[in-house]
Motif scaffolding. Structure first.
Motif, PDB file in Angstrom:
ATOM      1  N   VAL A 150      16.104  -6.990  18.887  1.00 42.77           N
ATOM      2  CA  VAL A 150      15.836  -7.513  20.228  1.00 42.77           C
ATOM      3  C   VAL A 150      16.481  -6.618  21.278  1.00 42.77           C
ATOM      4  CG1 VAL A 150      16.048  -9.503  21.760  1.00 42.77           C
ATOM      5  CG2 VAL A 150      15.812  -9.852  19.289  1.00 42.77           C
ATOM      6  N   ALA A 151      15.649  -6.054  22.159  1.00 39.86           N
ATOM      7  CA  ALA A 151      16.138  -5.245  23.283  1.00 39.86           C
ATOM      8  C   ALA A 151      15.926  -6.052  24.550  1.00 39.86           C
ATOM      9  CB  ALA A 151      15.390  -3.923  23.357  1.00 39.86           C
ATOM     10  N   GLY A 152      17.023  -6.375  25.244  1.00 44.30           N
ATOM     11  CA  GLY A 152      16.906  -7.270  26.390  1.00 44.30           C
ATOM     12  C   GLY A 152      16.501  -8.647  25.898  1.00 44.30           C
ATOM     13  N   GLN A 153      15.360  -9.117  26.365  1.00 45.06           N
ATOM     14  CA  GLN A 153      14.834 -10.405  25.908  1.00 45.06           C
ATOM     15  C   GLN A 153      13.601 -10.230  25.032  1.00 45.06           C
ATOM     16  OE1 GLN A 153      16.483 -13.287  26.629  1.00 45.06           O
ATOM     17  NE2 GLN A 153      17.990 -11.899  27.556  1.00 45.06           N
ATOM     18  N   ARG A 154      13.309  -8.992  24.670  1.00 45.55           N
ATOM     19  CA  ARG A 154      12.055  -8.713  23.978  1.00 45.55           C
ATOM     20  C   ARG A 154      12.298  -8.340  22.516  1.00 45.55           C
ATOM     21  NH1 ARG A 154       8.488  -3.999  24.094  1.00 45.55           N
ATOM     22  NH2 ARG A 154      10.165  -2.937  25.202  1.00 45.55           N
ATOM     23  N   VAL A 155      11.548  -8.962  21.618  1.00 48.74           N
ATOM     24  CA  VAL A 155      11.601  -8.608  20.202  1.00 48.74           C
ATOM     25  C   VAL A 155      10.749  -7.355  20.006  1.00 48.74           C
ATOM     26  CG1 VAL A 155      11.070  -9.316  17.849  1.00 48.74           C
ATOM     27  CG2 VAL A 155      11.911 -11.005  19.500  1.00 48.74           C
ATOM     28  N   ILE A 156      11.402  -6.249  19.635  1.00 50.01           N
ATOM     29  CA  ILE A 156      10.655  -4.996  19.491  1.00 50.01           C
ATOM     30  C   ILE A 156      10.303  -4.691  18.037  1.00 50.01           C
ATOM     31  CG2 ILE A 156      11.629  -3.999  21.588  1.00 50.01           C
ATOM     32  CD1 ILE A 156      13.514  -2.360  19.833  1.00 50.01           C
ATOM     33  N   ALA A 157      10.958  -5.391  17.102  1.00 50.39           N
ATOM     34  CA  ALA A 157      10.639  -5.153  15.689  1.00 50.39           C
ATOM     35  C   ALA A 157      11.280  -6.229  14.834  1.00 50.39           C
ATOM     36  CB  ALA A 157      11.133  -3.777  15.255  1.00 50.39           C
ATOM     37  N   ARG A 158      10.818  -6.305  13.605  1.00 45.13           N
ATOM     38  CA  ARG A 158      11.444  -7.147  12.587  1.00 45.13           C
ATOM     39  C   ARG A 158      11.665  -6.299  11.344  1.00 45.13           C
ATOM     40  NH1 ARG A 158       8.666 -11.032  15.521  1.00 45.13           N
ATOM     41  NH2 ARG A 158       9.781 -13.029  15.713  1.00 45.13           N
ATOM     42  N   ARG A 159      12.835  -6.431  10.750  1.00 45.41           N
ATOM     43  CA  ARG A 159      13.159  -5.677   9.547  1.00 45.41           C
ATOM     44  C   ARG A 159      13.283  -6.652   8.379  1.00 45.41           C
ATOM     45  NH1 ARG A 159      11.566  -1.926  12.141  1.00 45.41           N
ATOM     46  NH2 ARG A 159      12.869  -0.767  13.603  1.00 45.41           N
ATOM     47  N   VAL A 168      12.939  -6.961   3.699  1.00 43.85           N
ATOM     48  CA  VAL A 168      13.536  -6.473   2.449  1.00 43.85           C
ATOM     49  C   VAL A 168      13.321  -4.963   2.261  1.00 43.85           C
ATOM     50  CG1 VAL A 168      13.509  -6.685  -0.061  1.00 43.85           C
ATOM     51  CG2 VAL A 168      13.245  -8.719   1.372  1.00 43.85           C
ATOM     52  N   GLY A 169      14.433  -4.262   1.986  1.00 47.08           N
ATOM     53  CA  GLY A 169      14.373  -2.829   1.715  1.00 47.08           C
ATOM     54  C   GLY A 169      14.476  -1.951   2.938  1.00 47.08           C
ATOM     55  N   GLU A 170      14.535  -2.553   4.128  1.00 54.43           N
ATOM     56  CA  GLU A 170      14.632  -1.753   5.350  1.00 54.43           C
ATOM     57  C   GLU A 170      16.082  -1.687   5.816  1.00 54.43           C
ATOM     58  OE1 GLU A 170      10.887  -1.772   8.006  1.00 54.43           O
ATOM     59  OE2 GLU A 170      11.241  -3.884   7.526  1.00 54.43           O
ATOM     60  N   SER A 171      16.395  -0.605   6.525  1.00 54.03           N
ATOM     61  CA  SER A 171      17.760  -0.399   7.008  1.00 54.03           C
ATOM     62  C   SER A 171      17.830  -0.649   8.506  1.00 54.03           C
ATOM     63  CB  SER A 171      18.223   1.029   6.698  1.00 54.03           C
ATOM     64  OG  SER A 171      17.354   1.982   7.287  1.00 54.03           O
ATOM     65  N   LEU A 172      19.027  -1.008   8.956  1.00 51.70           N
ATOM     66  CA  LEU A 172      19.280  -1.236  10.376  1.00 51.70           C
ATOM     67  C   LEU A 172      20.634  -0.641  10.742  1.00 51.70           C
ATOM     68  CD1 LEU A 172      18.470  -4.483   9.159  1.00 51.70           C
ATOM     69  CD2 LEU A 172      17.716  -4.456  11.529  1.00 51.70           C
ATOM     70  N   GLY A 173      20.740  -0.169  11.972  1.00 52.32           N
ATOM     71  CA  GLY A 173      22.021   0.307  12.477  1.00 52.32           C
ATOM     72  C   GLY A 173      22.322   1.758  12.196  1.00 52.32           C
ATOM     73  N   GLU A 174      21.411   2.448  11.475  1.00 46.81           N
ATOM     74  CA  GLU A 174      21.720   3.833  11.107  1.00 46.81           C
ATOM     75  C   GLU A 174      21.731   4.768  12.313  1.00 46.81           C
ATOM     76  OE1 GLU A 174      17.792   3.069  11.579  1.00 46.81           O
ATOM     77  OE2 GLU A 174      18.778   2.314   9.780  1.00 46.81           O
ATOM     78  N   MET A 175      20.867   4.505  13.310  1.00 44.63           N
ATOM     79  CA  MET A 175      20.792   5.431  14.437  1.00 44.63           C
ATOM     80  C   MET A 175      22.040   5.355  15.312  1.00 44.63           C
ATOM     81  SD  MET A 175      18.171   6.758  13.406  1.00 44.63           S
ATOM     82  CE  MET A 175      18.343   8.066  14.595  1.00 44.63           C
ATOM     83  N   SER A 176      22.607   4.165  15.455  1.00 48.51           N
ATOM     84  CA  SER A 176      23.838   4.025  16.236  1.00 48.51           C
ATOM     85  C   SER A 176      24.967   4.826  15.602  1.00 48.51           C
ATOM     86  CB  SER A 176      24.229   2.544  16.337  1.00 48.51           C
ATOM     87  OG  SER A 176      25.446   2.393  17.028  1.00 48.51           O
ATOM     88  N   ILE A 177      25.014   4.826  14.261  1.00 43.59           N
ATOM     89  CA  ILE A 177      26.056   5.573  13.550  1.00 43.59           C
ATOM     90  C   ILE A 177      25.802   7.074  13.636  1.00 43.59           C
ATOM     91  CG2 ILE A 177      27.001   6.065  11.266  1.00 43.59           C
ATOM     92  CD1 ILE A 177      26.686   3.136  10.584  1.00 43.59           C
ATOM     93  N   VAL A 178      24.559   7.481  13.374  1.00 45.14           N
ATOM     94  CA  VAL A 178      24.234   8.912  13.342  1.00 45.14           C
ATOM     95  C   VAL A 178      24.391   9.544  14.721  1.00 45.14           C
ATOM     96  CG1 VAL A 178      22.371  10.575  12.992  1.00 45.14           C
ATOM     97  CG2 VAL A 178      22.715   8.729  11.351  1.00 45.14           C
ATOM     98  N   SER A 224      19.899  -5.625  19.890  1.00 46.51           N
ATOM     99  CA  SER A 224      20.669  -6.578  19.090  1.00 46.51           C
ATOM    100  C   SER A 224      19.937  -6.839  17.780  1.00 46.51           C
ATOM    101  CB  SER A 224      20.845  -7.896  19.854  1.00 46.51           C
ATOM    102  OG  SER A 224      21.645  -7.705  21.006  1.00 46.51           O
ATOM    103  N   LEU A 225      20.706  -7.161  16.743  1.00 50.94           N
ATOM    104  CA  LEU A 225      20.153  -7.439  15.417  1.00 50.94           C
ATOM    105  C   LEU A 225      20.466  -8.894  15.087  1.00 50.94           C
ATOM    106  CD1 LEU A 225      21.518  -4.195  13.670  1.00 50.94           C
ATOM    107  CD2 LEU A 225      19.337  -4.498  14.867  1.00 50.94           C
ATOM    108  N   ILE A 226      19.433  -9.738  15.050  1.00 50.19           N
ATOM    109  CA  ILE A 226      19.627 -11.181  14.929  1.00 50.19           C
ATOM    110  C   ILE A 226      18.900 -11.705  13.694  1.00 50.19           C
ATOM    111  CG2 ILE A 226      19.333 -13.399  16.091  1.00 50.19           C
ATOM    112  CD1 ILE A 226      19.241 -11.841  18.744  1.00 50.19           C
ATOM    113  N   CYS A 227      19.625 -12.463  12.865  1.00 48.05           N
ATOM    114  CA  CYS A 227      19.038 -13.001  11.638  1.00 48.05           C
ATOM    115  C   CYS A 227      17.993 -14.062  11.959  1.00 48.05           C
ATOM    116  CB  CYS A 227      20.123 -13.613  10.757  1.00 48.05           C
ATOM    117  SG  CYS A 227      21.305 -12.404  10.142  1.00 48.05           S
ATOM    118  N   GLU A 228      16.891 -13.984  11.251  1.00 50.81           N
ATOM    119  CA  GLU A 228      15.798 -14.949  11.400  1.00 50.81           C
ATOM    120  C   GLU A 228      15.728 -15.742  10.099  1.00 50.81           C
ATOM    121  OE1 GLU A 228      11.307 -13.906  11.823  1.00 50.81           O
ATOM    122  OE2 GLU A 228      12.200 -13.802  13.829  1.00 50.81           O
TER     123      GLU A 228
END
Length: 466
Positions: free
Chosen positions: A391-400, A402-412, A420-424
């Protein structure tokens, strides 16, 4: 060469150091560095105060080559590692040995080049050949043809974990011309061939894998045999006096079947009985003969627990386990799961095993926030079960899922999170810390390929969402 004896051309080059155009001054300084004429020292000393960084760098290197250590002291702690090493080179070997412990890998690489060909170079070069940074080890190994080390210094390098270092040591020893040294090389190659042959014979008998666990068994065997087998091939080529070992080894590892087949034919012709038992590692015509017996043997007696578990799973028919419902994920299930994650698709089984050991399982409830937009990311997440909203701002831009990664770009990119990364619903993840991921990225360039794939997908996703 002609410029050294052409007084007019030399005068023009010296005047170029005073030209208003910094490009002209840079070219002139670099030419004078390569000429290394004592008569140019005064002009080069004046260039040490040039406002252009590249001119100053060339002047320092030129004066270092002329042994003008006294005028270079003020550059001893320069921010540029090449300049620091140039100053050390002017001081002598002891100073270079000290800089070889510099925390900057660029400085250590420059030291390797600076000591090449010097008497007593081994005292600086040998530690660099075992450096923690692979680029430093490669730079040091590349100097071996210019810096002949005694066989007593070279032979321990044959056991280096770095195949490039071991290969350069083989080349150097094979070129010594001493019959006893060559006999020792052949003995080491024969021992390595025996080590790899058992795994290669199993590969031949196992044939093409029928499922993911069987594929893991095959890949573990391949990895186990690959290092000693490549060293045997390198030794055979070096002892035969061939200078194309790097090209042949690259061809053996090629995805192009024709190129690989040609390399296999060449290797067999050169290495004969020494390499013939290893050829199943690169041939495509393996056919299973008694796979179940080999799998049973591996499942009961192999020293590697990952291999034992993978073989058991293969014997059971390779039925896929649903990691989403397992109470805990075993090592083999983690490895099989991580192999499907795009980010880690190019890693070898041993690397995946290490990664699986570093990853931590975590359960999160509906609405839990894994990371907030604008915060600094310190973890990489891989979704094992459930779905995570991006979620960027108030907009859902993607859903991740099984098998997908999150947060790698912030680290790299070392930037705040862009979303934001919010559990559904309930979500289960494997987490890898920034520190562990940075270490993996540093030691395993293959992960960078996965990062590029994901970055391209993320950019495409962002363009579609815009």
């Amino acid at each position: 060469g002609a410029l050294r004896t052409d007084a007019h051309a030399l005068a023009v080059t010296l005047s170029g150091l005073r030209d208003a155009d910094p490009v002209v001054r840079r070219v002139s300084a670099e030419i004078l560095r390569q000429l290394a004429l004592p008569a140019t020292a005064d002009a080069l000393r004046a260039a040490l105060d040039d406002p252009d960084e590249d001119v100053r760098r060339s002047a320092v290197k030129a004066l270092a080559g002329l042994g003008q250590a006294d005028v270079l002291e003020r550059f001893a702690n320069d921010a540029d590692p090449e300049i620091r090493v140039s100053v050390a080179a002017a001081r002598g070997l002891d100073a270079l040995v000290a800089v070889a412990a510099d925390p900057d890998p660029a400085a250590r690489r420059a030291v390797a080049d600076a000591v090449a060909g010097r008497a007593g170079a081994a005292v600086a070069l040998v530690p660099l050949l075992a450096d923690a940074d692979p680029s430093v080890r490669r730079a040091a190994a590349d100097t071996l043809p210019r810096t002949p080390l005694p066989p007593a210094r070279l032979e321990p390098l044959l056991a280096s974990d770095d195949a490039f270092v071991a290969g350069r040591a083989f080349d150097a020893l094979a070129g010594v011309g001493d019959a006893a040294v060559r006999a020792r090389l052949m003995s080491l190659a024969q021992a390595a061939s025996r080590t790899a042959a058992a795994s290669c014979e199993r590969l031949r008998r196992l044939g093409a894998p029928a499922d993911a666990p069987a594929q893991l068994v095959v890949d573990v065997l391949r990895e186990r045999a690959r290092r000693p087998a490549l060293r045997v091939v390198h030794a055979a080529l070096a002892l035969a006096g061939r200078g194309d070992a790097d090209l042949v080894l690259e061809s053996l590892e090629s995805a192009d079947r024709g190129r690989r087949a040609n390399a296999v034919e060449l290797v067999e012709a050169v290495g004969g009985d020494l390499v013939r038992p290893l050829l199943p590692l690169w041939e495509d015509d393996a056919s299973a003969t008694d796979a179940r017996r080999d799998l049973a043997d591996l499942a009961s007696a192999d020293p590697d627990p990952l291999m034992r578990d993978a073989a058991r799973r293969a014997i059971e028919g390779g039925k896929a386990m649903n990691v989403e419902t397992l109470p805990t994920i075993s090592l083999v299930e983690r490895v099989l799961f991580l192999r499907k994650v795009s980010l880690f698709a190019d890693l070898a089984p041993s690397d995946l095993k290490q990664l699986a050991g570093l990853a931590r399982e975590a359960q999160h409830v509906d609405g839990a926030v894994l990371g907030r937009e604008g915060s600094v990311g310190d973890q990489l997440f891989i979704v094992v079960s459930g779905t995570v909203r991006v979620v960027a701002g108030q907009r859902v831009i993607a859903r991740r899922s099984v098998g997908e990664s999150l947060g790698e770009m912030s680290i790299v990119l070392d930037r705040p999170r862009m979303a934001s990364l919010i559990c559904e619903g309930d979500v289960r993840v494997l987490t890898i810390s920034r520190r562990d991921f940075d270490a993996i990225l540093h030691d395993r360039p293959q992960v960078a390929k996965g990062i590029i794939r994901i970055l391209a997908a993320r950019l495409d996703e962002a363009n579609r969402a815009a």
